[in-house]
Design a protein around this motif. Structure first.
Motif, PDB file in Angstrom:
ATOM      1  N   ASP A  14       0.852  -1.191   0.000  1.00 23.55           N
ATOM      2  CA  ASP A  14       0.000   0.000   0.000  1.00 23.55           C
ATOM      3  C   ASP A  14       0.884   1.235   0.000  1.00 23.55           C
ATOM      4  O   ASP A  14       1.808   1.351   0.802  1.00 23.55           O
ATOM      5  N   GLU A  15       0.606   2.161  -0.919  1.00 26.08           N
ATOM      6  CA  GLU A  15       1.351   3.429  -0.956  1.00 26.08           C
ATOM      7  C   GLU A  15       0.582   4.520  -0.217  1.00 26.08           C
ATOM      8  O   GLU A  15       1.170   5.343   0.481  1.00 26.08           O
ATOM      9  N   PRO A 145      -0.466  15.666   1.947  1.00 27.06           N
ATOM     10  CA  PRO A 145       0.549  14.664   2.321  1.00 27.06           C
ATOM     11  C   PRO A 145       0.016  13.227   2.314  1.00 27.06           C
ATOM     12  O   PRO A 145       0.783  12.291   2.097  1.00 27.06           O
ATOM     13  N   GLU A 146      -1.294  13.051   2.529  1.00 31.69           N
ATOM     14  CA  GLU A 146      -1.853  11.688   2.551  1.00 31.69           C
ATOM     15  C   GLU A 146      -1.799  11.029   1.168  1.00 31.69           C
ATOM     16  O   GLU A 146      -1.964   9.815   1.046  1.00 31.69           O
ATOM     17  N   GLN A 147      -1.620  11.834   0.133  1.00 33.39           N
ATOM     18  CA  GLN A 147      -1.600  11.305  -1.231  1.00 33.39           C
ATOM     19  C   GLN A 147      -0.187  10.957  -1.705  1.00 33.39           C
ATOM     20  O   GLN A 147      -0.005  10.578  -2.859  1.00 33.39           O
ATOM     21  N   LEU A 148       0.793  11.128  -0.839  1.00 32.99           N
ATOM     22  CA  LEU A 148       2.194  10.963  -1.259  1.00 32.99           C
ATOM     23  C   LEU A 148       2.530   9.487  -1.494  1.00 32.99           C
ATOM     24  O   LEU A 148       2.405   8.663  -0.598  1.00 32.99           O
ATOM     25  N   GLU A 153      11.082   6.991   0.336  1.00 37.39           N
ATOM     26  CA  GLU A 153      12.162   7.319  -0.598  1.00 37.39           C
ATOM     27  C   GLU A 153      12.203   8.813  -0.920  1.00 37.39           C
ATOM     28  O   GLU A 153      13.276   9.371  -1.129  1.00 37.39           O
ATOM     29  N   LEU A 154      11.055   9.448  -0.974  1.00 38.90           N
ATOM     30  CA  LEU A 154      11.038  10.841  -1.424  1.00 38.90           C
ATOM     31  C   LEU A 154      11.276  11.835  -0.291  1.00 38.90           C
ATOM     32  O   LEU A 154      11.722  12.956  -0.535  1.00 38.90           O
ATOM     33  N   ALA A 163      14.214  17.043  -4.246  1.00 33.04           N
ATOM     34  CA  ALA A 163      12.778  16.785  -4.371  1.00 33.04           C
ATOM     35  C   ALA A 163      11.984  17.874  -3.668  1.00 33.04           C
ATOM     36  O   ALA A 163      12.232  18.176  -2.506  1.00 33.04           O
ATOM     37  N   SER A 164      11.035  18.465  -4.398  1.00 35.19           N
ATOM     38  CA  SER A 164      10.132  19.455  -3.803  1.00 35.19           C
ATOM     39  C   SER A 164       8.717  18.921  -3.890  1.00 35.19           C
ATOM     40  O   SER A 164       8.262  18.527  -4.973  1.00 35.19           O
ATOM     41  N   LEU A 165       8.026  18.914  -2.759  1.00 33.14           N
ATOM     42  CA  LEU A 165       6.650  18.443  -2.721  1.00 33.14           C
ATOM     43  C   LEU A 165       5.735  19.664  -2.636  1.00 33.14           C
ATOM     44  O   LEU A 165       5.894  20.504  -1.742  1.00 33.14           O
ATOM     45  N   VAL A 166       4.821  19.763  -3.570  1.00 31.63           N
ATOM     46  CA  VAL A 166       3.904  20.903  -3.612  1.00 31.63           C
ATOM     47  C   VAL A 166       2.514  20.394  -3.261  1.00 31.63           C
ATOM     48  O   VAL A 166       1.900  19.655  -4.044  1.00 31.63           O
ATOM     49  N   TYR A 167       2.029  20.749  -2.061  1.00 30.00           N
ATOM     50  CA  TYR A 167       0.709  20.275  -1.608  1.00 30.00           C
ATOM     51  C   TYR A 167      -0.340  21.319  -1.982  1.00 30.00           C
ATOM     52  O   TYR A 167      -0.523  22.317  -1.288  1.00 30.00           O
TER      53      TYR A 167
END
Lengths: 222, 86
Positions: A14-15, A145-148, A153-154, A163-167
């Protein structure tokens, strides 16, 4: 010519609450490049068939990460019903355009919208396995963040991978030009059609050469 | 209707051709735009795949798969330049 062949599920991970990775055993699999995909075919008892394309999440074996669409026909089966030892049909690997090869030294910009991270993750993992130092930058746009996907790894990316996470739901804004770097790298953009077209337009607007902006669209957003 | 792109034609075309046609470069018969098959706007999959030019939206390619036959209509493409490797 690429034929349909039988694939046996050997493991799932599960991801997120609505996405899972499926690892298949496909006898005689020829190997593939980072960014390639497979076509999956399910056949019901009455002979009705449904076919979908899914990106390969790694070049180390046949792994797909599937996002469940609530009104979907195939993804609920793959994410909730299918169990190890169950089989389906796979055709591939296919697609030789949206690919990254580890012997290409050019810096790389990856732009993912939601589940569009999957083939881009295959590129990041292939870079790691090949042991090359090619500069990678990932801009991953997702709702929250729940969709990451691939969180472990990221959140701790490999050396040389920024790595840039754009919520977008958290900051209440879509991807903008300010989130993206200027020209130089080879660009790979993957996600829902609307996201990809907007992101590719932003890149070209920033001066990126359209010939170095490769795109893959997978249709409607979930 | 939401479209995908010519990457999604790689599998269906692989049934017919021994080389990957999605990375071939096509010339649109309507506006002359040159670009990869992977970059076409693809609508479908039923009753068949319709690939349109991202520049002028005219139909470049259509592919319909029947039970025992594939129909490939390429009248919207002047030519396809197909990389064959070394």
């Amino acid at each position: 010519m690429t034929k349909w062949q039988s694939a046996r599920l050997i493991e799932t991970r599960d991801e997120t609450p609505s996405a899972r990775t499926l690892v298949f055993d496909v006898p005689g699999w020829p190997g593939h490049l980072a960014g390639q995909h497979v076509d999956v075919r399910l056949t019901a008892e009455d002979g009705y068939t449904a076919r979908r394309s899914y990106s390969l999440a790694t070049t180390q074996g046949v792994e797909l990460t599937v996002q469940r669409l609530e009104d979907g026909e195939v993804s609920p089966y793959l994410t909730q019903v299918m169990e190890p030892d169950d089989q389906l049909e796979i055709r591939g690997p296919v697609g030789g355009w949206f690919v990254w090869r580890p012997d290409d030294p050019a810096p790389v910009l990856l732009v993912a919208g939601g589940a569009g991270i999957v083939p881009l993750m295959a590129m990041i993992r292939t870079r790691r396995v090949a042991g090359v130092a090619t500069p990678f930058q990932l801009i991953y746009s997702l709702r929250s963040p729940e969709q990451l996907y691939y969180a472990d790894e990221l959140r701790k990316p490999d050396p040389g991978v920024e790595a840039s996470l754009v919520y977008t739901r958290v900051r209440n804004s879509r991807l903008t030009a300010a989130d993206l770097p200027g020209p130089g790298p080879d660009c790979f953009v993957c996600g829902p059609t609307g996201f990809v077209e907007a992101a590719a337009d932003l890149l070209v607007g920033l001066g990126h050469d359209p010939a170095r902006v490769k795109t893959e669209r997978f249709g409607a957003s979930s | 209707m939401n479209h995908v792109d010519g990457n999604a034609m790689a599998g269906p075309l692989s049934e017919i051709f021994a080389v990957d046609l999605s990375k071939a470069s096509g010339t649109c018969a309507s506006c002359g735009l040159v670009g990869p098959v992977a970059g076409l706007r693809v609508y479908g999959p039923d009753p068949g795949l319709v690939a349109r030019c991202p520049g002028c939206d005219e139909v470049v390619m259509r592919l319909v798969r029947g039970p025992e036959t594939a129909w490939l209509d390429l009248r919207g493409a002047v030519s396809l330049r197909i990389p064959l490797g070394p």
